[in-house]
Design a protein around this motif. Sequence first.
Motif, PDB file in Angstrom:
ATOM      1  N   LEU A   9       0.820  -1.208   0.000  1.00 31.33           N
ATOM      2  CA  LEU A   9       0.000   0.000   0.000  1.00 31.33           C
ATOM      3  C   LEU A   9       0.860   1.267   0.000  1.00 31.33           C
ATOM      4  O   LEU A   9       0.521   2.259  -0.639  1.00 31.33           O
ATOM      5  CB  LEU A   9      -0.932  -0.012   1.216  1.00 31.33           C
ATOM      6  N   ALA A  10       2.018   1.209   0.659  1.00 31.04           N
ATOM      7  CA  ALA A  10       2.909   2.365   0.724  1.00 31.04           C
ATOM      8  C   ALA A  10       3.530   2.713  -0.626  1.00 31.04           C
ATOM      9  O   ALA A  10       3.841   3.877  -0.886  1.00 31.04           O
ATOM     10  CB  ALA A  10       4.018   2.128   1.755  1.00 31.04           C
ATOM     11  N   VAL A  11       3.692   1.734  -1.512  1.00 32.61           N
ATOM     12  CA  VAL A  11       4.331   2.009  -2.805  1.00 32.61           C
ATOM     13  C   VAL A  11       3.327   2.249  -3.930  1.00 32.61           C
ATOM     14  O   VAL A  11       3.697   2.760  -4.978  1.00 32.61           O
ATOM     15  CB  VAL A  11       5.327   0.900  -3.228  1.00 32.61           C
ATOM     16  N   LEU A  12       2.066   1.873  -3.720  1.00 33.84           N
ATOM     17  CA  LEU A  12       1.057   2.113  -4.749  1.00 33.84           C
ATOM     18  C   LEU A  12       0.662   3.585  -4.770  1.00 33.84           C
ATOM     19  O   LEU A  12       0.627   4.237  -3.725  1.00 33.84           O
ATOM     20  CB  LEU A  12      -0.188   1.272  -4.492  1.00 33.84           C
ATOM     21  N   GLY A  13       0.348   4.085  -5.945  1.00 33.04           N
ATOM     22  CA  GLY A  13      -0.120   5.463  -6.085  1.00 33.04           C
ATOM     23  C   GLY A  13      -1.277   5.522  -7.058  1.00 33.04           C
ATOM     24  O   GLY A  13      -1.503   4.595  -7.838  1.00 33.04           O
ATOM     25  N   CYS A  14      -1.996   6.600  -7.008  1.00 33.16           N
ATOM     26  CA  CYS A  14      -3.137   6.805  -7.886  1.00 33.16           C
ATOM     27  C   CYS A  14      -2.668   6.831  -9.347  1.00 33.16           C
ATOM     28  O   CYS A  14      -1.763   7.593  -9.695  1.00 33.16           O
ATOM     29  CB  CYS A  14      -3.821   8.119  -7.534  1.00 33.16           C
ATOM     30  N   PRO A  15      -3.278   6.028 -10.203  1.00 38.69           N
ATOM     31  CA  PRO A  15      -2.907   6.036 -11.615  1.00 38.69           C
ATOM     32  C   PRO A  15      -3.228   7.363 -12.313  1.00 38.69           C
ATOM     33  O   PRO A  15      -2.625   7.687 -13.325  1.00 38.69           O
ATOM     34  CB  PRO A  15      -3.744   4.912 -12.226  1.00 38.69           C
ATOM     35  N   ASP A  16      -4.167   8.129 -11.764  1.00 41.04           N
ATOM     36  CA  ASP A  16      -4.568   9.389 -12.392  1.00 41.04           C
ATOM     37  C   ASP A  16      -3.702  10.565 -11.964  1.00 41.04           C
ATOM     38  O   ASP A  16      -3.156  11.277 -12.802  1.00 41.04           O
ATOM     39  CB  ASP A  16      -6.038   9.695 -12.078  1.00 41.04           C
ATOM     40  N   CYS A  17      -3.584  10.778 -10.643  1.00 42.90           N
ATOM     41  CA  CYS A  17      -2.873  11.980 -10.164  1.00 42.90           C
ATOM     42  C   CYS A  17      -1.593  11.656  -9.398  1.00 42.90           C
ATOM     43  O   CYS A  17      -0.900  12.565  -8.959  1.00 42.90           O
ATOM     44  CB  CYS A  17      -3.809  12.826  -9.296  1.00 42.90           C
ATOM     45  N   HIS A  18      -1.310  10.376  -9.214  1.00 47.33           N
ATOM     46  CA  HIS A  18      -0.114   9.896  -8.511  1.00 47.33           C
ATOM     47  C   HIS A  18      -0.146  10.201  -7.021  1.00 47.33           C
ATOM     48  O   HIS A  18       0.882  10.120  -6.353  1.00 47.33           O
ATOM     49  CB  HIS A  18       1.176  10.421  -9.157  1.00 47.33           C
ATOM     50  N   GLY A  19      -1.321  10.541  -6.495  1.00 51.90           N
ATOM     51  CA  GLY A  19      -1.482  10.769  -5.063  1.00 51.90           C
ATOM     52  C   GLY A  19      -1.478   9.462  -4.291  1.00 51.90           C
ATOM     53  O   GLY A  19      -1.539   8.368  -4.878  1.00 51.90           O
ATOM     54  N   PRO A  20      -1.438   9.540  -2.964  1.00 56.18           N
ATOM     55  CA  PRO A  20      -1.448   8.331  -2.143  1.00 56.18           C
ATOM     56  C   PRO A  20      -2.819   7.658  -2.163  1.00 56.18           C
ATOM     57  O   PRO A  20      -3.848   8.308  -2.334  1.00 56.18           O
ATOM     58  CB  PRO A  20      -1.123   8.850  -0.739  1.00 56.18           C
ATOM     59  N   LEU A  21      -2.818   6.348  -2.010  1.00 59.67           N
ATOM     60  CA  LEU A  21      -4.059   5.585  -1.968  1.00 59.67           C
ATOM     61  C   LEU A  21      -4.300   5.086  -0.546  1.00 59.67           C
ATOM     62  O   LEU A  21      -3.366   4.682   0.146  1.00 59.67           O
ATOM     63  CB  LEU A  21      -3.996   4.393  -2.920  1.00 59.67           C
ATOM     64  N   ALA A  22      -5.554   5.115  -0.130  1.00 64.70           N
ATOM     65  CA  ALA A  22      -5.945   4.614   1.183  1.00 64.70           C
ATOM     66  C   ALA A  22      -6.930   3.468   0.976  1.00 64.70           C
ATOM     67  O   ALA A  22      -7.770   3.511   0.084  1.00 64.70           O
ATOM     68  CB  ALA A  22      -6.592   5.720   2.002  1.00 64.70           C
ATOM     69  N   GLN A  23      -6.818   2.468   1.803  1.00 64.71           N
ATOM     70  CA  GLN A  23      -7.716   1.321   1.714  1.00 64.71           C
ATOM     71  C   GLN A  23      -8.916   1.550   2.613  1.00 64.71           C
ATOM     72  O   GLN A  23      -8.778   2.056   3.722  1.00 64.71           O
ATOM     73  CB  GLN A  23      -6.956   0.074   2.164  1.00 64.71           C
ATOM     74  N   ARG A  24     -10.101   1.185   2.127  1.00 63.89           N
ATOM     75  CA  ARG A  24     -11.291   1.283   2.968  1.00 63.89           C
ATOM     76  C   ARG A  24     -12.308   0.242   2.552  1.00 63.89           C
ATOM     77  O   ARG A  24     -12.293  -0.259   1.430  1.00 63.89           O
ATOM     78  CB  ARG A  24     -11.875   2.680   2.956  1.00 63.89           C
ATOM     79  N   GLU A  25     -13.187  -0.071   3.488  1.00 60.26           N
ATOM     80  CA  GLU A  25     -14.245  -1.041   3.261  1.00 60.26           C
ATOM     81  C   GLU A  25     -15.521  -0.307   2.879  1.00 60.26           C
ATOM     82  O   GLU A  25     -15.884   0.681   3.518  1.00 60.26           O
ATOM     83  CB  GLU A  25     -14.481  -1.876   4.517  1.00 60.26           C
ATOM     84  N   VAL A  26     -16.168  -0.766   1.839  1.00 58.30           N
ATOM     85  CA  VAL A  26     -17.447  -0.217   1.392  1.00 58.30           C
ATOM     86  C   VAL A  26     -18.412  -1.389   1.224  1.00 58.30           C
ATOM     87  O   VAL A  26     -18.024  -2.552   1.349  1.00 58.30           O
ATOM     88  CB  VAL A  26     -17.304   0.579   0.071  1.00 58.30           C
ATOM     89  N   ALA A  27     -19.666  -1.097   0.921  1.00 55.83           N
ATOM     90  CA  ALA A  27     -20.679  -2.144   0.793  1.00 55.83           C
ATOM     91  C   ALA A  27     -20.297  -3.215  -0.222  1.00 55.83           C
ATOM     92  O   ALA A  27     -20.597  -4.393  -0.038  1.00 55.83           O
ATOM     93  CB  ALA A  27     -22.021  -1.523   0.425  1.00 55.83           C
ATOM     94  N   SER A  28     -19.615  -2.818  -1.290  1.00 55.10           N
ATOM     95  CA  SER A  28     -19.257  -3.771  -2.344  1.00 55.10           C
ATOM     96  C   SER A  28     -17.949  -4.504  -2.066  1.00 55.10           C
ATOM     97  O   SER A  28     -17.521  -5.325  -2.875  1.00 55.10           O
ATOM     98  CB  SER A  28     -19.188  -3.055  -3.695  1.00 55.10           C
ATOM     99  N   GLY A  29     -17.265  -4.205  -0.958  1.00 54.27           N
ATOM    100  CA  GLY A  29     -16.004  -4.873  -0.628  1.00 54.27           C
ATOM    101  C   GLY A  29     -14.932  -3.879  -0.272  1.00 54.27           C
ATOM    102  O   GLY A  29     -15.194  -2.817   0.277  1.00 54.27           O
ATOM    103  N   THR A  30     -13.699  -4.191  -0.622  1.00 56.99           N
ATOM    104  CA  THR A  30     -12.557  -3.320  -0.343  1.00 56.99           C
ATOM    105  C   THR A  30     -12.247  -2.481  -1.566  1.00 56.99           C
ATOM    106  O   THR A  30     -12.355  -2.957  -2.692  1.00 56.99           O
ATOM    107  CB  THR A  30     -11.323  -4.174   0.018  1.00 56.99           C
ATOM    108  N   GLU A  31     -11.856  -1.232  -1.337  1.00 56.76           N
ATOM    109  CA  GLU A  31     -11.430  -0.381  -2.446  1.00 56.76           C
ATOM    110  C   GLU A  31     -10.244   0.450  -2.015  1.00 56.76           C
ATOM    111  O   GLU A  31     -10.010   0.673  -0.823  1.00 56.76           O
ATOM    112  CB  GLU A  31     -12.566   0.510  -2.948  1.00 56.76           C
ATOM    113  N   LEU A  32      -9.460   0.876  -2.993  1.00 56.60           N
ATOM    114  CA  LEU A  32      -8.376   1.825  -2.780  1.00 56.60           C
ATOM    115  C   LEU A  32      -8.876   3.185  -3.226  1.00 56.60           C
ATOM    116  O   LEU A  32      -9.405   3.312  -4.335  1.00 56.60           O
ATOM    117  CB  LEU A  32      -7.129   1.429  -3.564  1.00 56.60           C
ATOM    118  N   CYS A  33      -8.721   4.177  -2.370  1.00 57.09           N
ATOM    119  CA  CYS A  33      -9.267   5.507  -2.639  1.00 57.09           C
ATOM    120  C   CYS A  33      -8.160   6.540  -2.733  1.00 57.09           C
ATOM    121  O   CYS A  33      -7.194   6.494  -1.984  1.00 57.09           O
ATOM    122  CB  CYS A  33     -10.188   5.942  -1.504  1.00 57.09           C
TER     123      CYS A  33
END
Length: 64
Positions: A9-33
Amino acid sequence: MSRLDATLLAVLGCPDCHGPLAQREVASGTELCCEPCLAAWPVEEGVPQLLPESRRPRGMVAPG
């Protein structure tokens, strides 16, 4: 719930803006935000789906 390894998670970045990604749980499962651009990508079976066609607005329920 698909918790990603903290090191990965520390090395992954947003493909669009290269910002940091955070993991969270939503109704449909896990997502990176991305807080800066308000995008999200699903995590399926522990694998982040960072492809353009998987991008969705943060918190949106995945179709299907």
